[in-house]
Write a protein that holds these residues in place. Structure first.
Motif, PDB file in Angstrom:
ATOM      1  N   HIS A  46       0.828  -1.216   0.000  1.00  0.00           N
ATOM      2  CA  HIS A  46       0.000   0.000   0.000  1.00  0.00           C
ATOM      3  C   HIS A  46       0.857   1.259   0.000  1.00  0.00           C
ATOM      4  N   LEU A  47       1.827   1.308  -0.910  1.00  0.00           N
ATOM      5  CA  LEU A  47       2.747   2.435  -0.924  1.00  0.00           C
ATOM      6  C   LEU A  47       2.131   3.631  -1.650  1.00  0.00           C
ATOM      7  N   PRO A  48       2.263   4.836  -1.080  1.00  0.00           N
ATOM      8  CA  PRO A  48       1.760   6.022  -1.784  1.00  0.00           C
ATOM      9  C   PRO A  48       2.595   6.366  -3.004  1.00  0.00           C
ATOM     10  N   GLY A  49       3.895   6.083  -2.951  1.00  0.00           N
ATOM     11  CA  GLY A  49       4.766   6.404  -4.066  1.00  0.00           C
ATOM     12  C   GLY A  49       6.132   5.772  -3.912  1.00  0.00           C
ATOM     13  N   MET A  50       6.856   5.680  -5.026  1.00  0.00           N
ATOM     14  CA  MET A  50       8.151   5.017  -4.997  1.00  0.00           C
ATOM     15  C   MET A  50       8.936   5.422  -6.246  1.00  0.00           C
ATOM     16  N   ALA A  51      10.263   5.398  -6.122  1.00  0.00           N
ATOM     17  CA  ALA A  51      11.162   5.627  -7.253  1.00  0.00           C
ATOM     18  C   ALA A  51      12.267   4.582  -7.193  1.00  0.00           C
ATOM     19  N   VAL A  52      12.531   3.929  -8.328  1.00  0.00           N
ATOM     20  CA  VAL A  52      13.499   2.828  -8.393  1.00  0.00           C
ATOM     21  C   VAL A  52      14.408   3.048  -9.595  1.00  0.00           C
ATOM     22  N   GLU A  68       2.219   9.107  -5.928  1.00  0.00           N
ATOM     23  CA  GLU A  68       2.078  10.540  -5.752  1.00  0.00           C
ATOM     24  C   GLU A  68       2.984  11.067  -4.652  1.00  0.00           C
ATOM     25  N   ARG A  69       3.386  12.314  -4.811  1.00  0.00           N
ATOM     26  CA  ARG A  69       4.172  12.991  -3.771  1.00  0.00           C
ATOM     27  C   ARG A  69       3.350  13.153  -2.503  1.00  0.00           C
ATOM     28  N   VAL A  70       2.096  13.536  -2.668  1.00  0.00           N
ATOM     29  CA  VAL A  70       1.132  13.642  -1.579  1.00  0.00           C
ATOM     30  C   VAL A  70      -0.100  12.868  -2.014  1.00  0.00           C
ATOM     31  N   VAL A  71      -0.482  11.863  -1.256  1.00  0.00           N
ATOM     32  CA  VAL A  71      -1.558  10.993  -1.687  1.00  0.00           C
ATOM     33  C   VAL A  71      -2.838  11.802  -1.917  1.00  0.00           C
ATOM     34  N   GLU A 234       6.170  13.973   0.362  1.00  0.00           N
ATOM     35  CA  GLU A 234       5.902  14.029   1.797  1.00  0.00           C
ATOM     36  C   GLU A 234       5.864  12.609   2.375  1.00  0.00           C
ATOM     37  N   PRO A 235       6.250  12.449   3.649  1.00  0.00           N
ATOM     38  CA  PRO A 235       6.170  11.130   4.289  1.00  0.00           C
ATOM     39  C   PRO A 235       4.728  10.755   4.609  1.00  0.00           C
ATOM     40  N   HIS A 236       4.433   9.460   4.510  1.00  0.00           N
ATOM     41  CA  HIS A 236       3.087   8.959   4.776  1.00  0.00           C
ATOM     42  C   HIS A 236       3.132   7.798   5.758  1.00  0.00           C
ATOM     43  N   GLY A 237       2.039   7.642   6.480  1.00  0.00           N
ATOM     44  CA  GLY A 237       1.796   6.453   7.269  1.00  0.00           C
ATOM     45  C   GLY A 237       0.538   5.766   6.761  1.00  0.00           C
ATOM     46  N   TYR A 238       0.505   4.452   6.853  1.00  0.00           N
ATOM     47  CA  TYR A 238      -0.697   3.701   6.455  1.00  0.00           C
ATOM     48  C   TYR A 238      -1.532   3.514   7.706  1.00  0.00           C
ATOM     49  N   ILE A 239      -2.570   4.354   7.844  1.00  0.00           N
ATOM     50  CA  ILE A 239      -3.322   4.470   9.089  1.00  0.00           C
ATOM     51  C   ILE A 239      -4.796   4.242   8.797  1.00  0.00           C
ATOM     52  N   PRO A 353      30.407  -3.532  -6.394  1.00  0.00           N
ATOM     53  CA  PRO A 353      31.546  -2.834  -7.007  1.00  0.00           C
ATOM     54  C   PRO A 353      32.222  -3.618  -8.125  1.00  0.00           C
ATOM     55  N   ASP A 354      32.380  -4.920  -7.969  1.00  0.00           N
ATOM     56  CA  ASP A 354      33.067  -5.700  -9.003  1.00  0.00           C
ATOM     57  C   ASP A 354      32.323  -5.667 -10.333  1.00  0.00           C
ATOM     58  N   ALA A 355      31.015  -5.685 -10.283  1.00  0.00           N
ATOM     59  CA  ALA A 355      30.196  -5.687 -11.499  1.00  0.00           C
ATOM     60  C   ALA A 355      29.788  -4.282 -11.922  1.00  0.00           C
ATOM     61  N   ARG A 356      30.162  -3.280 -11.133  1.00  0.00           N
ATOM     62  CA  ARG A 356      29.768  -1.896 -11.374  1.00  0.00           C
ATOM     63  C   ARG A 356      28.249  -1.798 -11.574  1.00  0.00           C
ATOM     64  N   SER A 357      27.529  -2.475 -10.666  1.00  0.00           N
ATOM     65  CA  SER A 357      26.072  -2.570 -10.779  1.00  0.00           C
ATOM     66  C   SER A 357      25.428  -2.290  -9.427  1.00  0.00           C
ATOM     67  N   GLY A 358      24.138  -2.010  -9.447  1.00  0.00           N
ATOM     68  CA  GLY A 358      23.438  -1.780  -8.199  1.00  0.00           C
ATOM     69  C   GLY A 358      22.076  -1.167  -8.431  1.00  0.00           C
ATOM     70  N   PHE A 359      21.445  -0.707  -7.337  1.00  0.00           N
ATOM     71  CA  PHE A 359      20.117  -0.109  -7.459  1.00  0.00           C
ATOM     72  C   PHE A 359      19.908   0.947  -6.389  1.00  0.00           C
ATOM     73  N   VAL A 360      18.924   1.803  -6.660  1.00  0.00           N
ATOM     74  CA  VAL A 360      18.452   2.830  -5.725  1.00  0.00           C
ATOM     75  C   VAL A 360      16.965   2.609  -5.526  1.00  0.00           C
ATOM     76  N   LEU A 361      16.512   2.719  -4.274  1.00  0.00           N
ATOM     77  CA  LEU A 361      15.112   2.519  -3.937  1.00  0.00           C
ATOM     78  C   LEU A 361      14.696   3.620  -2.969  1.00  0.00           C
ATOM     79  N   LEU A 362      13.657   4.392  -3.323  1.00  0.00           N
ATOM     80  CA  LEU A 362      13.154   5.497  -2.501  1.00  0.00           C
ATOM     81  C   LEU A 362      11.641   5.336  -2.338  1.00  0.00           C
ATOM     82  N   ILE A 363      11.153   5.404  -1.111  1.00  0.00           N
ATOM     83  CA  ILE A 363       9.729   5.203  -0.817  1.00  0.00           C
ATOM     84  C   ILE A 363       9.249   6.325   0.095  1.00  0.00           C
ATOM     85  N   ASN A 364       8.072   6.880  -0.180  1.00  0.00           N
ATOM     86  CA  ASN A 364       7.542   7.937   0.693  1.00  0.00           C
ATOM     87  C   ASN A 364       6.348   7.456   1.511  1.00  0.00           C
ATOM     88  N   GLY A 365       6.442   6.233   2.009  1.00  0.00           N
ATOM     89  CA  GLY A 365       5.388   5.672   2.833  1.00  0.00           C
ATOM     90  C   GLY A 365       5.939   4.710   3.853  1.00  0.00           C
TER      91      GLY A 365
END
Length: 525
Positions: A46-52, A68-71, A234-239, A353-365
């Motif tokens: 039930h995430l309001p938003g995410m960037a990967v 969404e930035r703000v649900v 904005e930060p969210h809580g699942y309430i 580092p050896d494979a020069r690979s990876g990921f970024v994960l950002l969640i606002n909930g």
């Protein structure tokens, strides 16, 4: 046999002489798989938003933003949306220190008191021995979470000077340099030390020495205008079955004492540039920070106990902490990474580092479980490409683990603060008054509007109504994003003393009520 490389020591030394081939674009079926997993995580949790974002062989091969930035606002998240990156800030702080080392303005072995003469730990010998490097490895003797109530909940009025002064009041939980126990306060000290060595505020140095040279054009730290910058999640809580904004920003984001430990905000595009700087640095980036300092930052400096989950899911046999980075083996490959957690915001940056690979994960909930499950799925994308358990499989496994863990939601004996009756002023007449703790400062426990209210002078969100359960009193926080509620234990004497404890003993360690020891100074005014 697992390999534990020297983290780009040779590769980074040769980078100016090499030209890397571009990564092969991901096949359509692999992109579809990533889309499916991101969608599954957003729906399951039930995430309001995410960037990967995903990097392969130094190249960005996949990005996805949703929600969404703000649900409910219709304001869509994109690659420029600012998220709180929380403790991912620590690696930026250590990179700033590395820059200052490269410039000859400080040394990792310099004593902290060389730059901050008023710095004191509880034990004089530790004060005398504490080096710049010791601020960064979570091995100072501080108990996990000590003093975090001066940082969070935010915003609050604590300064870095307050935090530096407060360190003298925390007795050590273990011997100096012998164990890993995560702390935030010494990263605050590191930020102030950088300011003294660099001749400008931490925030000014971060913009000038890190954001600008690396093209992290959206990253923000310090005081800034929310609407002028724009595009802020904005930060969210699942309430109560739906997402709600918690701890909403005002029109001006204030500078925070916590900035060096966890106060930076960046976009997905910024964080991918930041990750590429570590995975496949250009000659200009190697000039920005030398191969020597890169190796120092991402080399093991203190061992960390390996969690059971990492052993089972990833075959991890070793875990360490560098300077602002965690590192361990994952399915036989060496990973360098960190997570970031603030109320309503979750982040992860994970590098091979050896494979020069990876990921970024950002969640606002409220995405702690989502980060664990999707993060594991993204790791397997590299380390076990044929592993298709994905979010569904790892989510089911995590559900089973949680169901069998001794946590609040499974403890039928843990009382519900919402069902506790308010305490009358008459019943607490002997305890009402103004109290002071050496590091948190002043709180009032006084009658108002027919109730007894607890209020911290310097931390406005630490305020609530005093309720009663059996023979104990408890403060139920007005802001329900402040969790857990806290017991109030009064100790009769002259003067009366007060200690506190988490209602949920498994609650967030940053709610370090157990370190507080109040003494009553006077009656209510």
């Amino acid at each position: 046999m697992h390999r534990f490389p020297t983290l780009l020591a040779l590769a980074t030394a040769l980078l100016p002489l090499l030209t890397f081939a571009a990564s092969t674009p991901l096949p359509a079926e692999r992109i579809a798989y990533l889309d499916q997993q991101v969608d599954a995580a957003a729906a399951r949790y039930h995430l309001p938003g995410m960037a990967v974002g995903v990097i392969d062989n130094g190249q960005i091969v996949y990005t996805r933003t949703l929600g969404e930035r703000v649900v409910g606002s219709g304001e869509k998240i994109d690659g420029d949306t600012l998220f709180k990156i929380a403790s991912l800030s620590k690696a930026m702080t250590t990179a700033l220190l590395g820059r200052l080392v490269d410039e000859g303005k400080l040394d990792w072995d310099d004593k902290v008191t060389k730059y901050l003469p008023g710095f004191k730990m509880y034990e004089p010998k530790v004060t005398k021995q504490m080096r710049v490097a010791d601020l960064l490895t979570h091995s100072s003797g501080l108990r996990y979470g000590s003093g975090d109530l001066m940082l969070w909940p935010d915003p609050n009025d604590f300064t870095r000077a307050d935090i530096i002064h407060a360190l003298r009041y925390f007795p050590p939980a273990y011997r100096f340099r012998t164990e890993y126990h995560y702390d935030n306060l010494l990263y605050v000290v590191a930020g102030e030390l950088a300011a003294k060595a660099g001749g400008a505020s931490y925030e000014t140095l971060m913009h000038r020495e890190v954001f600008a040279p690396l093209g992290l054009n959206r990253c923000q730290v310090g005081r800034w205008d929310r609407d002028a910058i724009g595009n802020v999640a904005e930060p969210h809580g699942y309430i109560d079955g739906h997402n709600q904004v918690i701890r909403a920003d005002g029109p001006v984001i204030p500078a925070s004492a916590a900035d060096p430990a966890g106060g930076i905000r960046c976009s997905l595009d910024d964080m991918l540039r930041w990750a590429q700087n570590w995975l496949a640095p250009t000659p200009a980036q190697l000039h920005w920070l030398s191969a020597k300092q890169r190796k120092v930052l991402q080399s093991p400096h203190i061992k960390i106990p390996v969690p059971a989950l990492a052993r089972v899911w990833s075959g991890t046999t070793r875990r360490d902490y560098g300077y602002g980075w965690r590192m361990n083996d994952v399915d036989g490959q060496w990973a360098v990474w960190h997570t970031g957690t603030l109320s309503g915001m979750y982040a992860e940056l994970w590098l091979l580092p050896d494979a020069r690979s990876g990921f970024v994960l950002l969640i606002n909930g409220n995405g702690g479980q989502a980060r664990t499950v999707l993060g594991e799925t993204l790791k397997k994308f590299f380390t076990q490409p044929s592993n298709t358990q994905g979010v569904a499989g790892y989510g089911d496994k995590l559900d089973t683990i949680i169901a069998n863990a001794p946590t609040r939601r499974n403890d039928p004996n843990l009382p519900d603060s919402a069902a506790m009756p308010p305490v009358s002023a008459a019943a607490m007449a002997g305890q009402l008054g103004i109290y002071r703790d050496p590091w948190l400062g002043q709180v009032s426990i006084c009658a108002r509007d027919g109730f007894v209210h607890f209020a911290s002078e310097k931390s406005p969100r630490l305020a609530g109504v005093v309720v009663h359960d059996g023979d104990r009193d408890l403060v139920r926080w007005d802001d329900r994003s402040v969790d857990p509620d806290a017991w109030l234990d009064f100790h009769q004497g002259n003067p009366i003393q007060l200690t506190m404890a988490k209602l949920d003993p498994y609650g967030d360690a940053s709610s370090d009520f157990e370190d507080l020891h109040f003494v009553r100074e006077r009656g209510c005014e």
